[in-house]
Design an enzyme around this catalytic site. Structure first.
Site, short mmCIF file in Angstrom:
data_model
loop_
_atom_site.label_atom_id
_atom_site.label_comp_id
_atom_site.label_asym_id
_atom_site.label_seq_id
_atom_site.Cartn_x
_atom_site.Cartn_y
_atom_site.Cartn_z
N VAL A 12 -67.66 19.72 72.88
CA VAL A 12 -68.66 19.24 71.93
C VAL A 12 -69.82 20.22 71.99
O VAL A 12 -70.16 20.74 73.04
CB VAL A 12 -69.17 17.80 72.20
CG1 VAL A 12 -68.07 16.79 71.96
CG2 VAL A 12 -69.72 17.66 73.60
N SER A 13 -70.43 20.47 70.84
CA SER A 13 -71.53 21.43 70.82
C SER A 13 -72.89 20.75 70.75
O SER A 13 -73.90 21.36 71.08
CB SER A 13 -71.37 22.42 69.67
OG SER A 13 -71.28 21.76 68.45
N THR A 14 -72.93 19.48 70.34
CA THR A 14 -74.21 18.80 70.21
C THR A 14 -74.10 17.37 70.74
O THR A 14 -73.01 16.79 70.81
CB THR A 14 -74.66 18.72 68.74
OG1 THR A 14 -73.73 17.89 68.03
CG2 THR A 14 -74.74 20.09 68.10
N GLN A 17 -72.54 15.08 68.10
CA GLN A 17 -71.07 15.07 68.10
C GLN A 17 -70.55 14.17 69.21
O GLN A 17 -69.60 13.42 69.02
CB GLN A 17 -70.51 16.48 68.31
CG GLN A 17 -70.56 17.35 67.11
CD GLN A 17 -69.92 18.71 67.38
OE1 GLN A 17 -69.68 19.09 68.53
NE2 GLN A 17 -69.65 19.44 66.33
#
Length: 89
Positions: A12-14, A17
């Site tokens: 996951v990047s954020t 998310q």
């Protein structure tokens, strides 16, 4: 019949998310279901939280690719929840 060995890769990047539908645990659950349905052995799940798919310097991703290309070959396939988890380009 040969049983394939799978490596799961989740990312996951954020925080958004992680909280709205594609959290690491939900990605892992989908990968487990996918492998079980095919009779594949899930030998490892590598997790990379907080990393963009555009970043080619992701340390866990690089480790996974190195293992995939090594003489040891600890797995036969890499499984991701969605192609966007693997890379953005």
């Amino acid at each position: 019949m040969v049983k394939l060995r799978a490596c799961g890769y989740v990312r996951v990047s954020t925080d958004d998310q992680a909280q709205h539908g594609i959290s690491l645990p939900s990605q892992i659950a989908k990968i487990e279901e996918f492998c079980a349905a095919r009779g594949w052995e899930l030998v490892e799940v590598l997790q990379e939280p907080g990393m963009s798919g555009k970043d080619e310097g992701r340390p866990v991703f690089r480790k996974m690719m190195s293992l995939a290309q090594s003489a040891l070959r600890p797995f036969d396939v890499i499984v991701v929840f969605a192609l966007s988890r693997f890379a953005r380009r």
